[in-house]
Design an enzyme around this catalytic site. Structure first.
Site, PDB file in Angstrom:
ATOM      1  N   PRO A 230       0.828  -1.203   0.000  1.00 41.39           N
ATOM      2  CA  PRO A 230       0.000   0.000   0.000  1.00 41.39           C
ATOM      3  C   PRO A 230       0.871   1.265   0.000  1.00 41.39           C
ATOM      4  O   PRO A 230       2.054   1.193   0.327  1.00 41.39           O
ATOM      5  CB  PRO A 230      -0.791  -0.104   1.312  1.00 41.39           C
ATOM      6  N   GLY A 232       2.764   4.550   1.068  1.00 39.56           N
ATOM      7  CA  GLY A 232       3.304   5.062   2.326  1.00 39.56           C
ATOM      8  C   GLY A 232       3.914   4.029   3.236  1.00 39.56           C
ATOM      9  O   GLY A 232       4.203   4.310   4.394  1.00 39.56           O
ATOM     10  N   THR A 233       4.123   2.813   2.731  1.00 39.01           N
ATOM     11  CA  THR A 233       4.688   1.786   3.605  1.00 39.01           C
ATOM     12  C   THR A 233       6.210   1.743   3.536  1.00 39.01           C
ATOM     13  O   THR A 233       6.835   0.899   4.159  1.00 39.01           O
ATOM     14  CB  THR A 233       4.139   0.394   3.256  1.00 39.01           C
ATOM     15  N   GLY A 234       6.804   2.630   2.761  1.00 39.32           N
ATOM     16  CA  GLY A 234       8.259   2.718   2.758  1.00 39.32           C
ATOM     17  C   GLY A 234       8.930   2.005   1.605  1.00 39.32           C
ATOM     18  O   GLY A 234      10.083   1.600   1.722  1.00 39.32           O
ATOM     19  N   LYS A 235       8.242   1.842   0.483  1.00 36.54           N
ATOM     20  CA  LYS A 235       8.847   1.152  -0.662  1.00 36.54           C
ATOM     21  C   LYS A 235       9.981   1.987  -1.252  1.00 36.54           C
ATOM     22  O   LYS A 235      11.079   1.482  -1.485  1.00 36.54           O
ATOM     23  CB  LYS A 235       7.786   0.870  -1.734  1.00 36.54           C
ATOM     24  N   THR A 236       9.705   3.250  -1.472  1.00 33.38           N
ATOM     25  CA  THR A 236      10.734   4.134  -2.020  1.00 33.38           C
ATOM     26  C   THR A 236      11.900   4.238  -1.048  1.00 33.38           C
ATOM     27  O   THR A 236      13.069   4.179  -1.435  1.00 33.38           O
ATOM     28  CB  THR A 236      10.122   5.520  -2.293  1.00 33.38           C
ATOM     29  N   HIS A 449     -25.188   9.776  21.497  1.00 35.28           N
ATOM     30  CA  HIS A 449     -24.803   8.960  20.345  1.00 35.28           C
ATOM     31  C   HIS A 449     -23.452   8.283  20.606  1.00 35.28           C
ATOM     32  O   HIS A 449     -23.331   7.058  20.477  1.00 35.28           O
ATOM     33  CB  HIS A 449     -24.738   9.859  19.098  1.00 35.28           C
ATOM     34  N   GLU A 450     -22.466   9.084  21.024  1.00 35.07           N
ATOM     35  CA  GLU A 450     -21.128   8.515  21.220  1.00 35.07           C
ATOM     36  C   GLU A 450     -21.102   7.531  22.389  1.00 35.07           C
ATOM     37  O   GLU A 450     -20.494   6.464  22.295  1.00 35.07           O
ATOM     38  CB  GLU A 450     -20.088   9.627  21.442  1.00 35.07           C
ATOM     39  N   HIS A 453     -22.386   4.197  21.344  1.00 38.90           N
ATOM     40  CA  HIS A 453     -21.357   3.330  20.750  1.00 38.90           C
ATOM     41  C   HIS A 453     -20.518   2.665  21.840  1.00 38.90           C
ATOM     42  O   HIS A 453     -20.296   1.450  21.830  1.00 38.90           O
ATOM     43  CB  HIS A 453     -20.392   4.164  19.885  1.00 38.90           C
TER      44      HIS A 453
END
Ligand code: ADP
Ligand code: MG
Ligand code: ZN
Length: 639
Positions: A230, A232-236, A449-450, A453
């Site tokens: 995916p 932004g996982t650090g491939k570059t 509401h919160e 949850h």
């Protein structure tokens, strides 16, 4: 072909010379123009000789194989009363006197000079062109130079349009950023987590360090490794680290840079890239975002330029021998769209998955980036890692940076744990909107509401514990949120947990309906999420009794969003819809039951939340587990 493509750009002086050449050519062919004021008549050589013998010739000039001569005054065909004139050829033009100049092709006549002398004729040979050259230059050269200048300007403009490579200028440049060996400072130490990926790539590094060891055994190094995962996982980052570790030259180019305005340019760039790589071997060629050129070739009128580029890449990767020392790395987040030919052994035969980090990985990434900033007090990065499931390395780097910015904004010199936690909220839901005015009634609805949850989550088996509840509006449009966090990372979700998730998501709306007898738009996001989980349970996870283990939907590209395609009959689709509705209804009923049974706690916690705006999971649990109701502020009574 190579040589032709690699022709260096021609400088302006080249074109000046071409222009000048054209001028000389035209000048050589053209007739002398200085005689334009005289009428010209061509005669044969014997006519000339006769005139000479008769003593009629006044003056003779030999120029580029042609004799020009004039007759004496008396011999002129139509004599006019003319004053004595200087009869030199150079002054002929502009004399105003109409004179006939006879031209005759010179013959190989060695006696001619003697005869001319005997006849007392003025004679000369004119090798030069005198000021005629200037005239011709102005007449021909200036316009030609003008056009040359305009064309070269236009071509250069066209070249710029073609994203960098000029038609005349940039031809034969690959545009690759070339970094010499040892200049890349990134190492594996800068990449946290991703141990398996590092291990795969370590082999390439050690091959580049010591190729003999591999050639001796007869092993062939993988020519290419494809980093997939995916965004932004650090491939570059990882590719740079390989170059940094290996200490070899690093040629990097991004896939989209190959795509050019002119068909064939991309292919020529690939050629140049690999030519350069072979010269620099051992080295690493890195093609980022390779899906831009490596897309499957399909039958439907594909993109010619892209296909040519891909074909060139395929043949270049076949071109170099097994151990030439050129290693090709590439990165993509759409592996499923890549052409099969690119993935076969001998090309990118090694696939290195670079997945989203797990909890330990997230903590390690946070640590690397945290070491670059100043912190104060106790920093618990594990806690941050716990509340950021699904975050990529880039997200986490951003969280740290946001925290640092936040510290600066509030005039402090170091980052605290609170900055980090707030920064996670910002990444999750956007910045706080302090200016937003919310009426008391709406605030109560949001709080119920919160808490709905949170309470539903807390009262179910299989739901993640509550980490934080807040009703501060955010720039993302959220009016509040409930954050849940698991103590340990979860990799599997069973049917009960999936259902518990849906029940929790419906808890917000259930609380609203129960306490205010109204439904609001605030639940739209919950409804979306609940529906997509319910759908996935039925169509992809085989968690429905009536359908069993049949898949009706496929993921399209797993690394970029969760797009799916439906793959079933209309009749089945309708049945799936009915099941989804039934499942969510069941969840909603369950949520309502839980809230009814815990009505007093719901009121109690909601009032605390209204008063404080944010409560932690711990405070929430304390109130929930307290045997007696804590005092509640009187103004916040439920309706
Ligand atoms: P990708 O190419 O996979 O989209 P990048 O390599 O460009 O992602 O990563 C973007 C940034 O995220 C990096 O510059 C780095 O700061 C951070 N990052 C991503 N993964 C990691 C990691 N595993 N360790 C440290 N930093 C990371
Ligand atoms: Mg990248
Ligand atoms: Zn909600």
């Amino acid at each position: 072909m190579d040589e032709k493509q690699a022709k260096p750009r021609r400088p302006l002086w080249f074109w000046l010379f071409v222009g000048l050449g054209v001028v000389v050519l035209i000048f050589g062919l053209g007739a002398p123009r200085a005689l334009s004021n005289a009428s010209e008549e061509e005669v044969t050589y014997d006519v000339f000789l006769t005139a000479l013998e008769e003593g009629k010739v006044q003056e003779v000039e030999l120029k580029s194989g042609t004799l020009y001569y004039t007759l004496k005054e008396a011999a002129q065909p139509a004599p006019t009363a003319a004053p004595q004139l200087n009869f030199g050829f150079r002054t002929l033009a502009g004399s105003g006197r109409k004179t006939t100049v006879y031209t005759v092709t010179a013959m190989d006549d060695p006696d001619l000079v003697n005869r001319l002398h005997a006849a007392g004729v003025t004679f000369s040979e004119n090798p030069g062109t005198g000021n005629m050259l200037l005239l011709v230059l102005i007449q021909y050269a200036v316009p030609i130079l003008f056009y040359v200048a305009i064309f070269s300007f236009l071509f250069r403009r066209m070249g710029k349009l073609g994203a960098g490579g000029g038609l005349m200028g940039g031809l034969g440049k690959s545009n690759a950023r070339s970094i010499e060996g040892g200049e890349v400072k990134t190492t594996f130490a800068d990449v946290a987590g991703q141990d398996e990926a590092k291990e795969s790539l370590q082999e390439i590094v050690s091959y580049l360090h010591n190729p003999q060891e591999y050639t001796e055994i007869g092993a062939r190094m993988p020519r290419g490794a494809l980093l997939i995962g995916p965004p932004g996982t650090g491939k570059t980052l990882m590719a740079r680290a390989v170059a940094g570790e290996a200490g070899v030259p690093f040629l990097s180019i991004s896939g989209p840079e190959f795509v050019e305005l002119f068909v064939g340019m991309g292919a020529s760039k690939v050629r140049d890239l690999f030519k350069e790589a072979r010269e620099k071997a051992p080295c690493i060629v890195f093609i980022d975002e390779i899906d831009a050129i490596g897309k499957k070739r399909d039958g439907f009128g594909g993109n010619d330029e892209r296909e040519q580029t891909l074909n060139q890449l395929l043949s270049e990767m076949d071109g170099f021998e097994g151990n030439s020392g050129v290693v090709v790395l590439a990165a993509t987040n759409r592996p499923e769209s890549l052409d099969k030919a690119l993935l076969r052994p001998g090309r990118f035969d090694r696939r290195v998955p670079v997945e989203l980090p797990d909890q330990g990985g997230r903590e390690a990434i946070l640590r690397i980036h945290c070491n670059r900033i100043k912190t104060e007090g106790e920093i618990d990065l594990a806690a941050i890692a716990r509340i950021t499931p699904g975050a990529s390395g880039a997200d986490l780097a951003n969280v740290i940076n946001e925290a640092a910015l936040c510290a600066v904004r509030s005039g402090r010199h170091a980052v605290t744990q609170k900055d980090l936690e707030d920064s996670v909220d910002v990444a999750l839901a956007g910045k706080q909107r302090k200016s937003m005015v919310i009426s008391q009634r709406e605030k109560e609805i949001i709080a119920y509401h919160e808490v709905g949850h949170a309470l539903v989550a807390a009262k179910q088996k299989g739901a993640s514990p509550v980490h934080k509840i807040t009703i501060i509006p955010r720039t993302s449009g959220a009016l509040g949120f409930t954050m849940q966090a698991d103590e340990d990372e979860r990799f599997l979700m069973d049917k009960q947990e999936a259902f518990a998730k849906i029940v929790t998501l419906t808890g917000g709306r259930a609380a609203e309906e129960l306490c205010f007898d109204s439904v609001t738009t605030g639940a739209s996001n919950d409804i979306e999420q609940a529906t997509s989980i319910a759908r996935a349970m039925i169509t992809r996870y085989g968690m429905s009794e009536s359908f069993g283990m049949t898949a009706f939907e496929q993921m399209v590209n797993p690394y970029l969003g969760n797009d799916t395609t439906m793959n079933c009959s209309q009749e089945t689709a309708a049945r799936i819809d009915r099941e989804v509705i039934a499942l969510i209804d069941k969840a909603y009923d369950q949520a309502k039951t839980i809230l009814k049974d815990n009505r007093s706690k719901l009121d109690e916690i909601a009032h605390v939340l209204i008063a404080r705006e944010t409560i932690t999971g711990q405070e929430f649990m304390d109130i929930l587990n307290a045997p007696v109701a804590l005092p509640v502020s009187p103004e916040a009574k439920p309706e």
